[in-house]
Design an enzyme around this catalytic site. Structure first.
Site, PDB file in Angstrom:
ATOM      1  N   LYS A 676       7.626   9.705  13.265  1.00 26.97           N
ATOM      2  CA  LYS A 676       7.112   8.783  12.259  1.00 26.97           C
ATOM      3  C   LYS A 676       8.414   7.950  11.527  1.00 26.97           C
ATOM      4  O   LYS A 676       9.488   8.886  11.266  1.00 26.97           O
ATOM      5  CB  LYS A 676       6.577   9.562  11.032  1.00 26.97           C
ATOM      6  CG  LYS A 676       6.096   8.809  10.326  1.00 26.97           C
ATOM      7  CD  LYS A 676       5.313   8.997   9.016  1.00 26.97           C
ATOM      8  CE  LYS A 676       5.178   7.723   8.004  1.00 26.97           C
ATOM      9  NZ  LYS A 676       4.577   8.349   6.902  1.00 26.97           N
ATOM     10  N   ASP A 754      -5.113   6.984   5.877  1.00 24.14           N
ATOM     11  CA  ASP A 754      -4.311   5.798   6.530  1.00 24.14           C
ATOM     12  C   ASP A 754      -4.696   6.008   7.820  1.00 24.14           C
ATOM     13  O   ASP A 754      -4.001   5.674   8.637  1.00 24.14           O
ATOM     14  CB  ASP A 754      -3.115   5.763   6.104  1.00 24.14           C
ATOM     15  CG  ASP A 754      -2.315   4.328   6.703  1.00 24.14           C
ATOM     16  OD1 ASP A 754      -3.216   3.471   6.738  1.00 24.14           O
ATOM     17  OD2 ASP A 754      -1.174   4.136   6.516  1.00 24.14           O
TER      18      ASP A 754
END
Ligand SMILES: *[C@@H]1O[C@H](CO)[C@@H](O)[C@H](O)[C@H]1NC(C)=O
Ligand SMILES: *[C@@H]1O[C@H](CO)[C@@H](O)[C@H](O)[C@H]1NC(C)=O
Ligand SMILES: *[C@@H]1O[C@H](CO)[C@@H](O)[C@H](O)[C@H]1NC(C)=O
Ligand SMILES: *[C@@H]1O[C@H](CO)[C@@H](O)[C@H](O)[C@H]1NC(C)=O
Ligand SMILES: *[C@@H]1O[C@H](CO)[C@@H](O)[C@H](O)[C@H]1NC(C)=O
Ligand SMILES: *[C@@H]1O[C@H](CO)[C@@H](O)[C@H](O)[C@H]1NC(C)=O
Length: 929
Positions: A676, A754
């Site tokens: 990420k 999200d």
């Protein structure tokens, strides 16, 4: 004689008189609608002093001193000519439909004492009233005024009411010069900053209402100087820090205190017990910790007490002392501490609370042990909440009570009860038939418990009952035909039990029913024809039962039916084509092998040919076909062999080069690692990272990315673009499983916040994994979008990703699992349509959801064309029926997507339902039967 003098006097009076009537007639002209014909009396043939709403001076009978037209529904603008009514003391135009701006000329009315223009549609700024030096009351609330609160308000003001406008800026310090000010309310605006310290001078201030603004900073200490304060409300702002410990002692006159919906932490000051006049105490929705002070019982006049949604604790017996003490508050009617961390058995002393108690909210705590039987003594109770996640928009880290044992039959004594919410506990035993005595009950929710036995028919004798929610228990036996007696019943959810027997035909008597959910039971027999008589029916779910026979044509009559789920039964015969059946998206009939006919696009077997074709293609196998899926570029696969850096409480400083080196240039792998990327420039990145680590610490699921690290540059990702229908199905099933786990795991609910394609990663086996919990934990920490201190405000304002974020989340402050469900729906549609929700074609009110909804019969036209290619290749040399199967599968999948992406959060399924449904679709598709 004194004639000349009289003459002068006379002329002067005449002049004033004409000016006034002209000004009023001018005002009349700017009224475009006068539904009550009020202004009919306003004409030149009658004296203006007899005009309706006009009052003249007694001593000077030609001077208009009051124009009071409150509540007359006038439509128009306020004419500037009113500024010529020089002697006006009272001007009231409240509760009409005046629009436009407040004329500046009103600032010339030097004699004005009362100016009330509230409840209109006035726009623009507040004009200067600095010269209206006698104004005592200024009421401009409930308009659409913008701009700042004027700094030059006259020092004569006693009442300043600006509530519910669009005012911005800060509270001007100069207001503190108005030493006679008693009431200042500007709730529900966009006021920023904090209350100026100068306000400490306003010793006469009695009411200060500043709720629902954007105030920030710490608790305004100056308030402690305002010893005459009766009302103090700063609810729903962004204030933070501790609540001062001497709050109660400093404000002896306080009756109403509302600090709810801020970010206050620390303990509830026990001094509030010294504010002995307190009627209403609202400290809900903060971050308060510690125990509830046992001194609270000193508040003899307490009427309502709310501490809900904090982190208050009660673990030891003495922490529960407040309960005994509250017994002294004999006027208490509302008590809510839901959403805290109260643990263990509720003390018996609960039963000693005020016999006037009407609302008792203890949901979402850690309560355990037997049902608090003391409750049955509180005869005035109207509503009891002891449940868990009743709200689909369950907030994060809310706990569930785990009450066990049976529901006491003594509850039947609560003859005023309207709402009984006991959901998501572990209550067992039978539902006491005596609950049928609750003759005012409207809502009964005992879903998600361990109830046994039958649903007592006595419940259906409650004439007021609107909602029966008993899903997810172990109830068995038949549904009693007396259900037909529950006259008001609108919502019936008894799904996921072991109820059996036939669905009583009498259910058709209940015309008000809007939702009937009987799925996941073992009902047998046929679908009652009488369902077609329930004219208001919107949702009918009979899925996963043992129903047989044909689909009653009567269902076609149901004009309001939006969702019909008959899937996974043993239904056979012809599928109707009219009514709801003409809408492919809203009807679920899969998993019924005997059905035939229906609309052509359904691709069921024609009824006549039924026997010939049945089961012929059972052994069809899916060929792998390679299709590019370019638009889902962000479904990334990253394979690496990493030695993970150890990160303590600091953000790990791993560079792209470090990462590349430790993965040997992102080469071969044993461990699959998702990378990420955090943008370090962005405020909050570090916090986001730590949030993510914390979220993941306790979460383990095969479809969730198990561990994450960080890197300071772009990672390498290879685009996957060969994904078949079967693979896409697997992907959405995997994502659904992961989301189900997040939402419904035993550690408590986690909202992802999200979900979008770039947060989904695929491994070698095309297993999808959901990652990126950065935003999730932001939401864990703050239910509100922004903290008071501006440093964190900007980062916390991020709320999901455009296109994927649910409509209610884009604007609201709440984080909900329903929002995730929406995002999931969008991702699902994207995967099968291969169109991003942000695609250029989605504009002017068209979005991806509407697009699918509008094309129920044109699935082939709207899906990813590559899926068709896949289809074509596969169908060469194979059967037509596979194609039908694919279409049916696609229809079901898209329907699921639409159910998830419903604009109304309450209409969405939960991830448990979604996952179950998608598993069903996938299995049916892979079976190919
Ligand atoms: C009211 O006063 C304004 C100046 O403020 C003037 O222009 C106007 O003619 C007056 N109107 C009437 C109706 O007297
Ligand atoms: C204005 O009129 C309303 C109703 O006509 C009345 O209740 C109110 O007392 C009046 N206010 C003043 C200040 O005259
Ligand atoms: C003013 O407030 C209303 C709601 O009270 C809101 O709908 C509107 O968008 C706001 N207008 C502006 C310009 O902020
Ligand atoms: C308020 O009063 C102070 C003195 O008490 C004075 O200095 C200041 O100018 C006043 N402010 C305004 C805006 O009137
Ligand atoms: C409540 O009342 C009882 C007796 O009436 C008294 O002993 C006790 O101190 C009171 N508690 C509080 C907190 O006031
Ligand atoms: C449905 O209503 C019709 C009249 O509107 C009635 O004749 C019929 O008996 C009802 N059907 C059932 C099964 O209750």
């Amino acid at each position: 004689m004194k004639l000349p003098a009289t003459g002068v006097h006379f002329l002067l009076v005449l002049m004033v008189c004409c000016t006034h009537s002209l000004a009023l007639l001018e005002f009349k002209k700017s009224i475009i609608r006068d539904p009550n014909e009020l202004l009919i009396s306003w004409n030149e043939s009658t004296h203006l002093c007899s005009w309706d709403g006009v009052l003249c001076s007694v001593r000077h009978p030609h001077r208009v001193i009051s124009l009071n037209l409150t509540n007359r529904d006038l439509v128009g603008q306020i004419s500037p000519s009113l500024g010529n009514l020089t002697f006006l003391k009272v001007l009231i135009l409240s509760a009409s439909s005046f629009s436009g701006e407040i004329p500046r000329s009103l600032g010339q009315l030097h004699h004005l004492q009362i100016l009330k223009l509230n409840d209109n549609m006035l726009q623009g700024g507040i004009p200067s009233l600095a010269n209206c030096s006698k104004v005592k009351e200024l009421s401009l609330g409930k308009n659409q005024l913008t701009g700042q609160i004027p700094a030059d308000l006259p020092n004569s003001l006693q009442k300043l009411i600006l509530v519910a406008n669009n005012l911005t800026g800060t509270v001007p310090a100069s207001l503190a010069n108005i030493t006679v000010l008693k009431i200042f309310t500007c709730m529900n605006n966009n006021i920023e900053g904090n209350i100026p310290d100068e306000f400490a001078r306003l010793r006469g201030l009695q009411e200060l209402h500043l709720g629902k603004n954007k105030l920030s900073g710490r608790f305004p200490q100056l308030v402690l100087n305002l010893s005459n304060l009766v009302v103090f409300s700063v609810a729903s702002n962004y204030l933070s820090g501790d609540v001062p410990s001497d709050l109660g002692g400093s404000l002896p006159s306080l009756k109403y205190m509302s600090l709810g919906g801020n970010f206050f932490h620390g303990h509830i000051p026990s001094s509030i017990a010294n504010a002995s006049e307190l009627n209403i105490v609202d400290m809900s929705r903060n971050k308060l910790t510690g125990v509830i002070p046992s001194s609270i019982g000193k508040l003899q006049k307490l009427f309502a007490l709310s501490f809900e949604y904090n982190k208050l604790q009660a673990s030891k017996e003495q922490d529960w002392k407040f309960m005994n003490s509250l017994a002294n508050c004999t006027e208490l009617q509302v008590r809510t501490v839901l959403g805290n961390r109260l643990q263990g058995n509720v003390p018996e002393s609960l039963g000693n609370l005020s016999s006037q108690l009407r609302y008792l909210y203890l949901a979402n705590n850690h309560l355990s042990g037997d049902f608090p039987s003391g409750i049955a003594k509180l005869r005035s109770l109207i509503s009891i909440e002891l449940g868990g996640n009743r709200f689909t928009g369950a907030r994060l880290q809310l706990d569930n009570n785990i009450l066990t044992g049976p529901i006491p039959s003594s509850l039947c004594n609560l003859s005023n009860l309207i709402g009984l919410y006991l959901e998501s506990n572990q209550l067992d035993g039978h539902i006491p038939p005596s609950l049928g005595n609750l003759q005012t009950l409207e809502i009964l929710n005992i879903s998600n418990n361990n109830l046994l036995g039958t649903i007592p028919k006595e419940l259906f004798g409650i004439q007021t009952l609107l909602n029966i929610e008993l899903s997810s228990n172990n109830l068995d036996g038949p549904l009693h035909p007396d259900i037909g007696n529950a006259k008001q019943l609108t919502y019936l959810d008894i799904s996921s039990n072991s109820l059996s027997g036939e669905i009583p035909s009498a259910i058709g008597n209940r015309e008000r029913l809007e939702d009937i959910k009987l799925g996941h039971n073992v009902f047998s027999g046929s679908v009652p024809t009488s369902l077609g008589n329930i004219t208001n029916l919107q949702i009918l779910n009979l899925s996963r039962n043992h129903l047989n026979g044909s689909i009653p044509v009567s269902i076609v009559r149901l004009k309001f039916l939006e969702q019909l789920d008959l899937s996974f039964n043993r239904l056979e015969g012809e599928v109707p084509t009219a009514g709801i059946f003409s809408n492919l998206i809203s009807v679920w009939i899969d998993g019924n092998t005997g059905l035939c006919g229906g609309q052509l696009v359904r691709h069921l077997r024609p009824c006549s040919a039924m026997h010939l074709n049945s089961r012929k293609n059972k052994h069809f196998t899916v060929q792998k076909v390679v299709i590019p899926l370019g638009s889902i570029a962000s479904l990334a696969i990253v394979k690496k062999n990493v030695s993970l850096p150890s990160f303590g409480s600091k953000f790990p400083k791993v560079t792209y080069i470090d990462l590349a080196r430790s993965t040997e240039g992102f080469s071969s792998s044993k461990i699959v690692v998702a990378v990420k990327v955090f943008c370090l420039e962005r405020k909050g990145a570090q916090k986001s990272f730590m949030a993510e680590c914390n979220a993941l610490r306790n979460i383990r699921h095969r479809n969730l990315v198990p561990i994450l690290t960080a890197c300071s540059s772009d990672g390498s990702s290879s685009t996957l673009n060969h994904i078949t229908l079967a693979q896409r199905l697997s992907i959405v099933v995997d994502i659904a499983d992961a989301m189900e786990y997040l939402h419904h795991n035993h550690q408590g609910t986690i909202v992802h916040c999200d979900l979008k394609p770039s947060n989904i990663l695929l491994d070698d086996n095309m297993t999808a994994r959901v990652g990126d919990f950065g935003l999730a934990m932001f939401k864990v920490d703050s239910i509100m979008p922004s903290f008071g201190d501006s440093a964190s405000a900007s980062s916390i304002a991020i709320k999901g990703t455009i296109g994927y974020v649910a409509p209610e989340c884009a604007t609201g402050r709440e984080v909900t699992i329903a929002g995730d469900v929406y995002s999931f729906g969008i991702v699902l549609l994207e995967i099968f349509l291969r169109k991003r929700p942000t695609d250029d074609m989605f504009k002017d009110g068209l979005n991806i959801v509407r697009f699918v909804e509008m094309n129920p019969d044109r699935i082939l036209k709207i899906i990813d064309p590559d899926l068709l290619e896949d289809e074509r290749d596969v169908s060469q040399g194979t059967s037509v029926s596979f194609k039908e199967k694919s279409l049916e599968c696609l229809a079901s999948v898209l329907k699921t997507g639409l159910c998830c992406a419903n604009p109304s959060p309450s209409e969405r399924m939960d991830m448990q339902g979604v996952a179950a449904r998608l598993h069903g679709i996938k299995e049916a598709y892979l079976r190919g039967n």
